[in-house]
Scaffold this active site. Structure first.
Site, PDB file in Angstrom:
ATOM      1  CD  GLU A  44     -46.973 -16.563 -61.042  1.00 45.41           C
ATOM      2  OE1 GLU A  44     -46.393 -17.249 -61.899  1.00 45.41           O
ATOM      3  OE2 GLU A  44     -46.787 -15.345 -60.901  1.00 45.41           O
ATOM      4  CG  ASP A  54     -42.216 -11.620 -59.854  1.00 45.71           C
ATOM      5  OD1 ASP A  54     -41.269 -12.364 -60.156  1.00 45.71           O
ATOM      6  OD2 ASP A  54     -43.196 -11.426 -60.598  1.00 45.71           O
ATOM      7  CD  GLU A  88     -41.022 -11.193 -65.164  1.00 44.19           C
ATOM      8  OE1 GLU A  88     -40.179 -12.048 -64.845  1.00 44.19           O
ATOM      9  OE2 GLU A  88     -42.199 -11.236 -64.770  1.00 44.19           O
TER      10      GLU A  88
HETATM   11  O1  GCW Z   1     -43.647 -12.891 -62.218  1.00 43.12           O
HETATM   12  C1  GCW Z   1     -44.006 -14.100 -62.727  1.00 43.12           C
HETATM   13  C2  GCW Z   1     -43.942 -14.012 -64.225  1.00 43.12           C
HETATM   14  C3  GCW Z   1     -44.185 -15.335 -64.851  1.00 43.12           C
HETATM   15  C4  GCW Z   1     -43.205 -16.359 -64.276  1.00 43.12           C
HETATM   16  C5  GCW Z   1     -43.346 -16.357 -62.756  1.00 43.12           C
HETATM   17  C6  GCW Z   1     -42.366 -17.326 -62.131  1.00 43.12           C
HETATM   18  C7  GCW Z   1     -42.416 -18.291 -65.406  1.00 43.12           C
HETATM   19  O2  GCW Z   1     -44.906 -13.111 -64.709  1.00 43.12           O
HETATM   20  O3  GCW Z   1     -44.015 -15.217 -66.237  1.00 43.12           O
HETATM   21  O4  GCW Z   1     -43.473 -17.629 -64.797  1.00 43.12           O
HETATM   22  O5  GCW Z   1     -43.104 -15.085 -62.263  1.00 43.12           O
HETATM   23  O6  GCW Z   1     -41.244 -16.918 -61.872  1.00 43.12           O
HETATM   24  O7  GCW Z   1     -42.712 -18.472 -61.950  1.00 43.12           O
END
Ligand code: GCW
Length: 720
Positions: free
Chosen positions: A321, A397, A425
């Site tokens: 990311e 995720d 989340e």
């Molecule tokens: O799914 C994503 C989330 C992010 C998170 C990332 C991760 C902390 O949207 O907010 O970042 O995973 O786990 O690194």
């Protein structure tokens, strides 16, 4: 669910009878949730109270370390609250009723004639609770090899009283199954919390290191009470400043606050720090093979350990990311992780390297869920001894349900930590009442078959499957500055459950729910039975109305609102459905993700006839009319599950409504209001998703929407 429905009706009848007979217990006092499960309210059963008052008359403590000091304080606070009278501390044991507390050597010195239980096998954190009934002494001994073990013993002893278990004739020995039981805070330096729904970060950076919020101690108490012994204080999306002198001093103060409670501090680091950090020795690279880079880290680790001698180590999110990482410099993860590991090794620290959404350096695999396996499994055995790989529980995720991450069965020579999310989340933030322990249990008991049947994920991460000497589990914290810590009352159960499972993953979700309910609300058996049923149904229900049948991501970018259309585009990571078909083909003929599991699982998952329905659309793309063993087609099953999930929320709310006589008005109203919002949002999920899918396939709405669920289909589109 129909069994829930029946339960509801039985419940209502029972309550009516109980009310008639006048046997309802009086509601607990009004409360704001700050005290969590450590409320220590007076025992409301006269006989039990009297019995305990005889068993616990005084406290005799051996040792005065900071850990012993807080252990004794807690014992005093807990006993005095629960027993309704001051339980004094004495210097020497009385003939009866003393609670002797201390590490074995100190205790033996204090009472040389006392025959202590054999605790050699308890290790550094285990404890023993022992009743002694000799001629010269009748009392209780809480002991361990270390003061930390004693602290856990104190909480274990208090928990017994809180949950109405006997405290006479004790012969209990407890040891944690996992060494590093960690909370991961996704807390930013601005005090915002990524994916946090309980206010701001509890770390008040502006006031640190000078001023220490009393909440730090209460947070530490809560963690210690369930055995959490490690805290990563910063977001995995790390600010390079977290390793500046200024911030090290701030979190050294936090470490000082947490240390008496046997909690070690860790931090995340930004892999690009050497070049991002505006300091005198700023570099133009973070290339792990450049010696200047490893020197940079060595210097920082020296600075950290000078202030935090027991610093646990670093957690790294790299090359995911948009975060910096070794691949930016054309290096492998082994280069990056091992460089940090070597720099921190002289101090005894570890490097926890996340395996989330990473791609291999030279493999541009299109199926996202296959990537982390391809990026890490080939490097098994090539990481330094103090490197740990930390995958999320599933390969995508934190979805409401995923099959376990295939890496858990694929890295026999590397310690793996399991990352779960306590914060909700994808599970409805602080609005949906979801008790997550059953999801974690499903992952922990998932059989990888790595060394034959019985090779559960739990055995991989607790180190027992391969005889590893580092073991750990991490939960992304749901804690914030809200008065009630977790955003909503029942969210506290997830913090509690994470800690309890980290200590002993063999505990059942039901048992943990019972403990938490008793400590937080009431001991009334009827209340417990109903509230436990609500909790136990909450995750399966959420799976039904959020991701039925193994659907992958259906939510908007905020991971909260339903947005199946937004996720569903050709060539996207999650192309999930079109006019004719639905699901993702990860079979041998598709992306081949099934091959990342042990052969036994590959065969099972690859076959439409044997793939468990809960993972069906995760691994298979089939026609909407594909018949399932439930007697429904895939389209009908999807609709059924969305409706059934929402119906269960309705049932749960009805059941909760019957619990009014058992709960103080403040909490009852607060929870009822939230639950109403939960139901509304679950309906929104159902209606948005089923109408979107119906608009794609244009199939008739199943009759059962009306006949079984007594609803009208959500859109104007009538039955065809
Ligand atoms: O799914 C994503 C989330 C992010 C998170 C990332 C991760 C902390 O949207 O907010 O970042 O995973 O786990 O690194």
């Amino acid at each position: 669910m129909s069994c829930m429905f029946k339960f509801t009706r039985i419940t209502i009848t029972l309550i009516a009878i109980a009310g008639f007979l006048g046997i309802l217990t009086s509601p607990a006092q009004a409360e704001d949730g700050y005290d969590l499960w450590l409320r220590y309210r007076l025992i409301d059963n006269a006989e039990r109270l009297k019995n305990h008052q005889q068993t616990a008359v005084s406290i005799v403590a051996a040792g005065d370390s900071p850990t012993m000091t807080v252990a004794v304080e807690e014992l005093h606070r807990g006993l005095s609250g629960l027993l309704g009278q001051d339980i004094p501390r004495k210097d020497a044991p009385a003939k009866t009723g003393s609670i002797l507390v201390g590490a074995a050597p100190a205790l033996q010195k204090l009472a040389p004639n006392l025959k202590l239980p054999d605790i050699t096998a308890l290790g550094p954190e285990g404890y023993s609770l022992q009743s002694i009934n000799s001629d010269s002494f009748k009392g209780t001994v809480i002991t361990a090899n270390t003061d930390a073990g004693v602290l856990y013993g104190v909480f274990g002893f208090l928990r017994r009283i809180q949950t109405h278990q006997p405290i006479d004739n004790l012969d209990i020995k407890q040891t944690p199954r996992i060494q590093r039981r960690m909370l991961n805070h996704w807390d930013n330096l601005s005090r915002s919390v990524e994916k946090g729904y309980a206010g701001k970060s509890i770390w008040i950076w502006d006031e640190l290191p000078g001023k220490r919020d009393p909440r730090y101690r209460d947070y530490a108490r809560a963690n210690a009470s369930v055995g959490i012994n490690a805290v990563v204080i910063h977001n995995v999306n790390a600010d390079p400043k977290i390793v500046s002198d200024e911030y090290i001093a701030k979190w050294a103060a936090l470490a000082e606050e947490l240390r008496p409670y046997n909690i070690k501090v860790y931090t995340t680091v930004n892999f690009g720090s050497p070049m991002l950090f505006d300091g005198p020795n700023k570099l133009d690279t973070a290339d792990p093979r450049d010696p200047r880079v490893s020197d940079w880290w060595k210097e920082r680790f020296n600075a950290i350990y000078a202030q935090v001698p027991d610093f646990g180590g670093v957690l790294v999110k790299a090359d995911t990311e948009g975060r910096p990482g070794p691949q930016q410099f054309n290096r492998e993860f082994t280069d990056g992780a091992n460089m940090l590991a070597e720099a921190i090794a002289p101090h005894g620290g570890i490097v926890i390297w996340r395996a989330f959404r990473n791609k291999a350096l030279t493999n541009n695999e299109p199926d996202v869920v296959k990537r982390p396996y391809l990026a890490y499994a080939p490097f098994d055995g090539q990481f330094a001894d103090n490197v740990v790989i930390q995958p999320k529980y599933g390969p995508s995720d934190f979805q409401p349900r995923e099959p376990a991450h295939p890496l858990f069965g694929a890295m026999p020579n590397t310690p793996l930590f399991l990352e779960v999310e306590i914060t909700q989340e994808y599970l409805g933030r602080d609005l949906h009442h979801v008790y997550i322990a059953p999801l974690w249990k499903e992952i922990l008991t998932f059989d990888t078959f790595a060394r034959g049947r019985g090779s559960s994920v739990a055995k991989v991460i607790d180190g027992s499957l391969y005889g590893r000497n580092i073991s750990g589990i991490a939960g992304v914290a749901n804690v914030g500055s809200d008065r009630n810590w977790c955003g909503y009352d029942f969210g506290q159960a997830n913090w509690y459950a994470f800690g309890r499972l980290a200590w002993d993953h063999q505990l059942s979700s039901e048992q943990i729910a019972d403990e938490w309910l008793k400590m937080t609300f009431s001991h009334d058996p009827h209340f417990i039975a109903v509230a436990r049923a609500i909790m136990m149904e909450s995750w399966p229900a959420a799976v039904s109305y959020l991701r039925p049948l193994g659907f992958t991501i259906l939510s908007a970018y905020n991971h909260y609102e339903p947005a199946p259309k937004y996720r569903n585009f050709k060539g996207g990571d999650y192309n999930i459905a079109d006019k004719d078909t639905v699901g993702v083909d990860r079979t041998l003929k598709g992306s081949g993700a099934v091959t990342q599991y042990n052969q036994h699982l590959t065969d099972l998952l690859d076959n439409v006839d044997t793939c468990p329905l809960k993972y069906f659309l995760w691994f298979h793309r089939v026609s909407w009319n594909f018949p399932l063993p439930t007697g429904r087609t895939v389209w009908e099953e999807i609709v059924w599950q969305f409706y059934d999930g929402v119906r269960t929320v309705e049932d749960m709310n009805n059941m909760w409504a019957t619990l009014k006589p058992y709960v103080d008005a403040e909490r009852f109203d607060r929870i009822s209001n939230k639950r109403a919002g939960h139901l509304e949002h679950a309906r929104k999920w159902r209606d948005t998703c089923v109408s979107y899918f119906q608009s794609l396939n244009e199939l008739p709405w199943p009759d059962f929407i009306e006949s079984e669920f007594h609803q009208k289909p959500p859109t104007s589109k009538s039955k065809k």
